[in-house]
Motif scaffolding. Structure first.
Motif, mmCIF file in Angstrom:
data_model
loop_
_atom_site.group_PDB
_atom_site.id
_atom_site.type_symbol
_atom_site.label_atom_id
_atom_site.label_comp_id
_atom_site.label_asym_id
_atom_site.label_seq_id
_atom_site.Cartn_x
_atom_site.Cartn_y
_atom_site.Cartn_z
ATOM 1 N N LEU A 71 0.826 -1.214 0.000
ATOM 2 C CA LEU A 71 0.000 0.000 0.000
ATOM 3 C C LEU A 71 0.853 1.253 0.000
ATOM 4 N N SER A 72 0.519 2.216 -0.874
ATOM 5 C CA SER A 72 1.172 3.523 -0.760
ATOM 6 C C SER A 72 0.100 4.599 -0.859
ATOM 7 N N THR A 73 0.412 5.799 -0.414
ATOM 8 C CA THR A 73 -0.593 6.870 -0.456
ATOM 9 C C THR A 73 -0.090 8.029 -1.305
ATOM 10 N N THR A 74 -1.020 8.755 -1.875
ATOM 11 C CA THR A 74 -0.662 9.907 -2.703
ATOM 12 C C THR A 74 -1.817 10.908 -2.776
ATOM 13 N N THR A 75 -1.471 12.180 -2.870
ATOM 14 C CA THR A 75 -2.527 13.180 -3.090
ATOM 15 C C THR A 75 -2.598 13.558 -4.578
ATOM 16 N N LYS A 76 -1.711 12.912 -5.382
ATOM 17 C CA LYS A 76 -1.678 13.263 -6.816
ATOM 18 C C LYS A 76 -2.453 12.242 -7.653
ATOM 19 N N LEU A 77 -3.492 12.707 -8.288
ATOM 20 C CA LEU A 77 -4.289 11.817 -9.141
ATOM 21 C C LEU A 77 -3.443 11.307 -10.314
ATOM 22 N N SER A 78 -2.467 12.140 -10.726
ATOM 23 C CA SER A 78 -1.618 11.786 -11.879
ATOM 24 C C SER A 78 -0.820 10.504 -11.624
ATOM 25 N N ASP A 79 -0.704 10.071 -10.361
ATOM 26 C CA ASP A 79 -0.003 8.814 -10.062
ATOM 27 C C ASP A 79 -0.771 7.592 -10.576
ATOM 28 N N ALA A 80 -1.959 7.811 -11.120
ATOM 29 C CA ALA A 80 -2.740 6.695 -11.686
ATOM 30 C C ALA A 80 -2.224 6.298 -13.069
ATOM 31 N N PHE A 81 -1.177 6.985 -13.549
ATOM 32 C CA PHE A 81 -0.714 6.789 -14.934
ATOM 33 C C PHE A 81 -0.388 5.336 -15.284
ATOM 34 N N ASP A 82 0.110 4.537 -14.290
ATOM 35 C CA ASP A 82 0.518 3.160 -14.614
ATOM 36 C C ASP A 82 -0.446 2.109 -14.037
ATOM 37 N N CYS A 83 -1.657 2.534 -13.676
ATOM 38 C CA CYS A 83 -2.607 1.579 -13.067
ATOM 39 C C CYS A 83 -3.477 0.898 -14.125
ATOM 40 N N ASP A 84 -3.794 -0.372 -13.859
ATOM 41 C CA ASP A 84 -4.660 -1.131 -14.778
ATOM 42 C C ASP A 84 -6.128 -0.914 -14.435
ATOM 43 N N LEU A 85 -6.349 -0.593 -13.160
ATOM 44 C CA LEU A 85 -7.724 -0.407 -12.683
ATOM 45 C C LEU A 85 -7.741 0.716 -11.654
ATOM 46 N N VAL A 86 -8.728 1.610 -11.774
ATOM 47 C CA VAL A 86 -8.893 2.673 -10.780
ATOM 48 C C VAL A 86 -10.306 2.548 -10.215
ATOM 49 N N ILE A 87 -10.407 2.560 -8.884
ATOM 50 C CA ILE A 87 -11.737 2.488 -8.259
ATOM 51 C C ILE A 87 -11.983 3.775 -7.505
ATOM 52 N N GLU A 88 -13.040 4.449 -7.905
ATOM 53 C CA GLU A 88 -13.350 5.743 -7.282
ATOM 54 C C GLU A 88 -14.320 5.527 -6.125
ATOM 55 N N ALA A 89 -13.953 6.099 -4.947
ATOM 56 C CA ALA A 89 -14.844 6.039 -3.772
ATOM 57 C C ALA A 89 -14.849 7.402 -3.081
ATOM 58 N N VAL A 90 -15.053 8.451 -3.881
ATOM 59 C CA VAL A 90 -15.138 9.804 -3.293
ATOM 60 C C VAL A 90 -16.593 10.057 -2.894
ATOM 61 N N VAL A 91 -16.850 11.256 -2.389
ATOM 62 C CA VAL A 91 -18.202 11.583 -1.911
ATOM 63 C C VAL A 91 -19.277 11.333 -2.979
ATOM 64 N N GLU A 92 -20.491 11.043 -2.510
ATOM 65 C CA GLU A 92 -21.605 10.702 -3.428
ATOM 66 C C GLU A 92 -22.161 11.981 -4.061
ATOM 67 N N ASN A 93 -21.421 12.508 -5.037
ATOM 68 C CA ASN A 93 -21.825 13.765 -5.679
ATOM 69 C C ASN A 93 -21.437 13.666 -7.156
ATOM 70 N N MET A 94 -22.427 13.806 -8.044
ATOM 71 C CA MET A 94 -22.185 13.586 -9.470
ATOM 72 C C MET A 94 -21.133 14.544 -10.039
ATOM 73 N N ASP A 95 -21.152 15.811 -9.627
ATOM 74 C CA ASP A 95 -20.175 16.777 -10.167
ATOM 75 C C ASP A 95 -18.754 16.377 -9.797
ATOM 76 N N VAL A 96 -18.577 15.965 -8.525
ATOM 77 C CA VAL A 96 -17.223 15.571 -8.083
ATOM 78 C C VAL A 96 -16.790 14.319 -8.847
ATOM 79 N N LYS A 97 -17.715 13.352 -8.988
ATOM 80 C CA LYS A 97 -17.351 12.088 -9.646
ATOM 81 C C LYS A 97 -17.026 12.313 -11.132
#
Ligand code: NAI
Length: 284
Positions: A71-97
């Protein structure tokens, strides 16, 4: 094809649990949040949960160490560059999602699958914020994630069979059971559960029975492990109201109208366990 490198976005109640089960199943996990504080809190939650498992001898001390190393942590979304799968679990708000998915679409590799853990928002609309709607899917985990065996896998209008199969296999690799559903308001879980909770609230509102009696009837008579009002307090009454509104708006059917007592409690700030008061009182 199983995804091996993943990112979980949002380190809250659900995101931390999702990150934990992936790391325990040997995936390399990056946990992302906009706030450092949330990341620290999320990691603490994961460590506490792993400690409980060690204490109960479900996992070894070494398993715990290995899981945390994945497990590692990051505040940079750009670190998703080498991921095969991204799972979003942010607040339940359509604009944010949709903002998160629009950015992910630019950052991630062409083959990457983008999944949402939304409990009620349309996957088809979230997918439309990207140029790869066939690679967008719902992966609805249940709370608490390390304990609950179900993942409701939601196919948006454009989700491809290939994406569905990849997520089906990934879910099984987590030792969880995927159940396929189509994208309609509340999917299956909340479409069936929430009207029952809402009806339980109506019985209290109409003076048919007390919350204790309603819960007792459903536990002893219907073999539910938890009464619907205890469950509503656990989920959060604001969340219950929000989901009832999604059902009411989505189907336009009066059978989904939220109970006035539910609205009243939410307006009073009686949101259940998290605020110390809902249908029951809690020590905070
Ligand atoms: P939460 O409020 O505990 O956590 C949300 C996290 O997202 C917070 O840490 C927040 O800082 C972070 N966040 C907000 N905007 C962000 C952004 N743009 N980028 C990165 N991080 C961001 O919420 P919870 O309960 O974990 O819910 C998350 C999602 O899971 C929601 O869509 C909810 O509907 C769904 N869900 C919730 C369940 C529950 O029982 N709480 C059950 C199943 C699904």
């Amino acid at each position: 094809m199983q995804s091996k490198k993943i990112m979980v976005i949002g380190a809250g109640q659900m995101g931390s649990g999702i990150a934990q089960v992936f790391a325990q199943s040997h995936f390399q996990v990056k946990l992302n949040d906009i706030s450092e504080e949330a990341l620290t809190k999320g990691l603490n939650t994961i460590e506490k949960s792993l400690n409980r498992s060690v204490k109960k001898e479900r996992i070894s001390q070494q398993d715990k160490t290995d899981t945390l190393e994945r497990l590692s942590t990051t505040t940079k979304l750009s670190d998703a560059f080498d991921c095969d799968l991204v799972i979003e679990a942010v607040v339940e708000n359509m604009d944010v999602k949709t903002k998160v998915f629009g950015e992910l679409d630019k950052i991630t590799a062409d083959h990457a699958i983008l999944a949402s853990n939304t409990s009620s928002l349309p996957i088809t609309e979230i997918a439309a914020a990207t140029h790869r709607p066939e690679q967008v899917i719902g992966m609805h985990f249940m709370n608490p994630v390390p304990v609950m065996p179900l993942v409701e896998v939601i196919r948006g209008l454009a989700t491809s069979d290939e994406t569905y199969q990849a997520i089906d296999q990934t879910t099984k690799a987590l030792h969880k059971t995927p159940v396929e559903v189509n994208d309609y308001p509340g999917f299956v879980s909340n479409r069936v559960l929430m009207p029952m909770i809402n009806e339980a609230i109506y019985t209290v509102y109409e003076g048919v029975a007390t919350p204790e009696s309603v819960d007792e009837v459903m536990k002893l008579g219907m073999n539910h492990p938890m009464g619907p009002l205890t469950l509503a307090d656990f989920i959060g009454l604001d969340t219950c109201l929000y989901i009832m509104e999604v059902l009411y708006d989505g189907f336009g059917d009066s059978k989904y109208r939220p109970c006035p007592l539910l609205r009243k409690y939410v307006k009073a700030g009686w949101l259940g366990r998290k605020t110390g008061r809902g249908f029951y009182l809690y020590d905070r």
